[in-house]
Structure formats: structure tokens, C-alpha cells
Design an enzyme around this catalytic site. Structure first.
Site, PDB file in Angstrom:
ATOM      1  N   SER A 148       0.861  -1.180   0.000  1.00 54.64           N
ATOM      2  CA  SER A 148       0.000   0.000   0.000  1.00 54.64           C
ATOM      3  C   SER A 148       0.898   1.231   0.000  1.00 54.64           C
ATOM      4  O   SER A 148       2.067   1.151   0.414  1.00 54.64           O
ATOM      5  CB  SER A 148      -0.851   0.013   1.275  1.00 54.64           C
ATOM      6  OG  SER A 148      -1.499   1.258   1.416  1.00 54.64           O
ATOM      7  N   TYR A 161      -2.244  -1.366  10.201  1.00 50.96           N
ATOM      8  CA  TYR A 161      -2.268  -1.576   8.742  1.00 50.96           C
ATOM      9  C   TYR A 161      -0.971  -1.059   8.130  1.00 50.96           C
ATOM     10  O   TYR A 161      -0.319  -1.747   7.338  1.00 50.96           O
ATOM     11  CB  TYR A 161      -3.475  -0.830   8.169  1.00 50.96           C
ATOM     12  CG  TYR A 161      -3.641  -0.952   6.669  1.00 50.96           C
ATOM     13  CD1 TYR A 161      -4.191  -2.090   6.099  1.00 50.96           C
ATOM     14  CD2 TYR A 161      -3.239   0.086   5.821  1.00 50.96           C
ATOM     15  CE1 TYR A 161      -4.347  -2.197   4.727  1.00 50.96           C
ATOM     16  CE2 TYR A 161      -3.396  -0.023   4.453  1.00 50.96           C
ATOM     17  CZ  TYR A 161      -3.954  -1.158   3.902  1.00 50.96           C
ATOM     18  OH  TYR A 161      -4.110  -1.266   2.541  1.00 50.96           O
TER      19      TYR A 161
HETATM   20  N1  LIG Z   1      -8.542  -0.388  -1.936  1.00 54.26           N
HETATM   21  C1  LIG Z   1      -7.540   0.390  -1.620  1.00 54.26           C
HETATM   22  O1  LIG Z   1      -7.663   1.628  -1.623  1.00 54.26           O
HETATM   23  C2  LIG Z   1      -6.193  -0.189  -1.264  1.00 54.26           C
HETATM   24  C3  LIG Z   1      -5.096   0.686  -1.206  1.00 54.26           C
HETATM   25  C4  LIG Z   1      -3.846   0.158  -0.929  1.00 54.26           C
HETATM   26  C5  LIG Z   1      -3.683  -1.191  -0.722  1.00 54.26           C
HETATM   27  N2  LIG Z   1      -4.759  -2.018  -0.779  1.00 54.26           N
HETATM   28  C6  LIG Z   1      -4.507  -3.451  -0.589  1.00 54.26           C
HETATM   29  O2  LIG Z   1      -4.941  -4.164  -1.727  1.00 54.26           O
HETATM   30  C7  LIG Z   1      -5.275  -5.502  -1.357  1.00 54.26           C
HETATM   31  C8  LIG Z   1      -6.626  -5.866  -1.951  1.00 54.26           C
HETATM   32  O3  LIG Z   1      -7.628  -5.078  -1.352  1.00 54.26           O
HETATM   33  P1  LIG Z   1      -8.948  -4.587  -2.109  1.00 54.26           P
HETATM   34  O4  LIG Z   1      -8.868  -3.133  -2.236  1.00 54.26           O
HETATM   35  O5  LIG Z   1      -9.161  -5.411  -3.318  1.00 54.26           O
HETATM   36  O6  LIG Z   1     -10.031  -4.886  -0.976  1.00 54.26           O
HETATM   37  P2  LIG Z   1     -11.247  -5.926  -0.878  1.00 54.26           P
HETATM   38  O7  LIG Z   1     -11.731  -5.821   0.506  1.00 54.26           O
HETATM   39  O8  LIG Z   1     -12.181  -5.674  -2.004  1.00 54.26           O
HETATM   40  O9  LIG Z   1     -10.550  -7.337  -1.129  1.00 54.26           O
HETATM   41  C9  LIG Z   1      -9.761  -7.980  -0.160  1.00 54.26           C
HETATM   42  C10 LIG Z   1     -10.024  -9.471  -0.249  1.00 54.26           C
HETATM   43  O10 LIG Z   1      -9.151 -10.141   0.660  1.00 54.26           O
HETATM   44  C11 LIG Z   1      -9.917 -11.140   1.312  1.00 54.26           C
HETATM   45  N3  LIG Z   1      -9.302 -11.489   2.597  1.00 54.26           N
HETATM   46  C12 LIG Z   1      -9.171 -10.706   3.700  1.00 54.26           C
HETATM   47  N4  LIG Z   1      -8.603 -11.399   4.688  1.00 54.26           N
HETATM   48  C13 LIG Z   1      -8.367 -12.647   4.216  1.00 54.26           C
HETATM   49  C14 LIG Z   1      -7.813 -13.819   4.776  1.00 54.26           C
HETATM   50  N5  LIG Z   1      -7.387 -13.855   6.054  1.00 54.26           N
HETATM   51  N6  LIG Z   1      -7.695 -14.910   3.998  1.00 54.26           N
HETATM   52  C15 LIG Z   1      -8.141 -14.885   2.714  1.00 54.26           C
HETATM   53  N7  LIG Z   1      -8.709 -13.826   2.137  1.00 54.26           N
HETATM   54  C16 LIG Z   1      -8.813 -12.700   2.891  1.00 54.26           C
HETATM   55  C17 LIG Z   1     -11.292 -10.513   1.496  1.00 54.26           C
HETATM   56  O11 LIG Z   1     -12.293 -11.472   1.777  1.00 54.26           O
HETATM   57  C18 LIG Z   1     -11.468  -9.824   0.149  1.00 54.26           C
HETATM   58  O12 LIG Z   1     -12.028 -10.693  -0.805  1.00 54.26           O
HETATM   59  C19 LIG Z   1      -5.220  -5.536   0.168  1.00 54.26           C
HETATM   60  O13 LIG Z   1      -4.010  -6.125   0.590  1.00 54.26           O
HETATM   61  C20 LIG Z   1      -5.265  -4.077   0.547  1.00 54.26           C
HETATM   62  O14 LIG Z   1      -4.667  -3.831   1.786  1.00 54.26           O
HETATM   63  C21 LIG Z   1      -6.006  -1.547  -1.035  1.00 54.26           C
END
Ligand SMILES: NC(=O)c1ccc[n+]([C@@H]2O[C@H](COP(=O)([O-])OP(=O)(O)OC[C@H]3O[C@@H](n4cnc5c(N)ncnc54)[C@H](O)[C@@H]3O)[C@@H](O)[C@H]2O)c1
Length: 255
Positions: A148, A161
């Protein structure tokens, strides 16, 4: 077909960026393993990909659970005999349905701190621990860690986080150095604000929305824009790139 005949595990592929990556990787010829703890979402992505005539397999997995990871890797090896790509994407963040408190460290209960690290950091460690020996035997593979912007700049308000994502950046570098001699490449994406369910609730908050869109490109990112970066890092097009910490953030890190 930039991933033709490759076997790719994508964690957290039931939603957001992981789901976008699952669809794009499958379209590019990979067999996609959806390692997701949400059964309904994981199954749905599996069905959508298979219905499009591509290949996906959902294996319900909690990335913080070592026994789940052992079972996942065993199952993939039994069925496909190799693992070419690992996208460590699963994570918990600002989600409206997050079970864990995202706040400054003084306001974060130890239990929540531990849970967030056990998913966002230990998940990367555990998957990599069981996939790297296989990639070593195969003489190669590509691992992509989803960190991130919080991992590289100080964004106030979600300190566990941020600590987990900073650790993923450091871990990416040392993994690249340790395993490069086995032709295992390890790279890291640092997304800015991406329009996924994780930030859906805070997107409705005016202060958050204006912070998320005050980047040089003046908008939030789409999950496909992260998935395309992951595709590049997964494919042979990035064959001389390892240890890269790649912001995909509309230019925030450049400011
Ligand atoms: N959306 C943003 O703005 C953003 C920004 C920076 C980083 N991220 C990172 O990107 C990645 C994807 O996030 P996203 O935005 O697609 O969010 P999201 O919530 O849509 O998807 C995250 C997925 O991870 C799954 N998950 C969570 N914990 C889990 C576990 N213990 N075992 C298996 N699956 C698990 C959830 O069920 C979900 O399907 C994450 O690592 C998040 O931290 C997101």
C-alpha cells in the site's frame, strides 16, 4: 496470452483488486487459483471465469492459517503440479465490514493489532514459505506482494495496517535478494486509493474522498489498474525486474 499455461495463486481473489487480477490473469491464459476466505465471493469468481471458458479453481483459504496454506499448496500441486505465480493480495483495511479497529496505535487494541498483522503480513510470509520451495525446484517463479502507499509514506490513522504494509515492502526486498539466484522474482505494488469494497464506506466521506482524489491524476484508481501492474510483474515481460517497489497511485508518491 501473456500467462499461457501458467498456474497462478491469487489470495483475496473474491473481491476488488484480487478479483480483477483473477479475471485478467485467466484471460491471459493462466489457471487461476482463488485463495479466498469468503466462500460466496470466491465461488462466484470461480464460476464467472469458468463460464467464460477459462480456468479457475476456488480453494477456501484463510491466509493467516498455516494449515490452510499447507492444504492449499498441496491441492494445487496435486492438480496442476506447479506454481508459477503467487499474488499475495489478501488484506484487511478500511473496509466498512472490517472486524478490526483501524486507528492510531494508541487507540488500537492489541488483539486487533495482532489480527491485522497476522493477515496482512503473516499471510505473505506463510504463502511464500510454502510456495518458494516449489518455485526453487522449478527453477523460477514470480511473486507479487500487494502492499500500500501506507507502506512507503506516513498516512495517519491506521497504524497496524501501515506497519503491516511497511513490513511487506521490506520483506519484498529481502525475498528478492535471498531468492533471486533461484530465478524467483519478488516485486511489490503499492496502490493508492483504489475503488474497491475495502474503501467503499470511506469514499462517501467528503474529507476522505477529497484526500483520495488530490493526487496528480485527480481520481481514485480502478482495481483493473492494479491487476494490469500485477500482470506485467507476473509475466515474462518483467523478467529482469526483481525487488521493485512500484507505486500505482495516480502520482501520490511523486509529490
Ligand atoms: N482499496 C484500496 O484503496 C487499497 C489501497 C492500498 C492497498 N490495498 C490493498 O490491496 C489488497 C486488496 O484489497 P482490495 O482493495 O481489493 O479490498 P477488498 O476488501 O475488495 O478485497 C480484499 C479481499 O481479501 C480477502 N481477505 C481478507 N482477509 C483474508 C484472509 N485472512 N484470507 C483470505 N482472504 C482474505 C477478502 O475477503 C477480500 O475478498 C489488500 O491487501 C489491501 O490492503 C487496497
Amino acid at each position: 496470452m501473456r500467462l499461457k499455461d501458467k498456474v497462478a495463486i491469487i489470495t483475496g481473489a473474491g473481491s476488488g483488486q484480487g478479483k480483477a487480477a483473477a479475471k485478467i490473469f485467466a484471460r491471459e491464459g493462466a489457471v487461476v487459483i482463488i485463495a479466498e476466505w469468503n466462500e460466496v465471493n470466491g465461488k462466484q469468481v470461480e464460476d464467472e471465469i469458468n463460464a467464460a471458458g477459462q480456468e479457475a479453481l476456488f480453494i477456501q483459504t484463510d491466509v493467516s492459517n498455516e494449515n490452510n496454506i499447507i492444504a492449499l499448496v498441496d491441492e494445487v500441486m496435486k492438480r496442476y503440479g506447479k506454481i508459477d505465480v503467487l499474488f499475495n493480495n489478501a488484506g484487511v483495511g478500511f473496509s466498512s465490514n472490517s472486524k478490526y479497529k483501524m486507528d492510531r496505535l494508541t487507540e488500537t487494541p492489541l488483539q486487533d493489532w495482532n489480527q491485522i498483522l497476522s493477515i496482512n503480513l503473516n499471510g505473505v510470509y506463510l504463502l511464500s514459505k510454502y510456495v518458494i520451495p516449489i518455485m526453487k525446484k522449478q527453477n523460477g517463479g514470480s511473486i507479487i506482494n500487494n502492499s500500500s502507499l501506507n507502506g512507503i509514506i506516513g498516512v495517519p490513522g491506521a497504524d497496524a495496517y501501515t506497519a503491516s504494509k511497511g513490513a511487506v515492502v521490506a520483506l519484498t526486498r529481502v525475498m528478492a535478494v535471498d531468492y533471486g539466484k533461484y530465478n524467483i522474482r519478488v516485486n511489490c505494488i503499492c496502490p493508492g486509493a483504489i475503488d474497491t469494497p475495502m474503501i467503499a464506506e470511506v469514499m462517501n466521506n467528503e474529507a476522505f474522498y477529497s484526500a483520495f482524489t488530490s493526487n496528480p491524476l485527480r481520481r481514485v484508481g480502478k482495481p483493473e489498474e492494479i491487476a494490469n501492474a500485477a500482470l506485467f510483474l507476473a509475466s515474462e515481460e518483467s523478467s529482469y525486474i526483481t525487488g521493485l517497489i512500484m507505486p500505482v497511485d495516480g502520482g501520490v508518491a511523486a509529490q
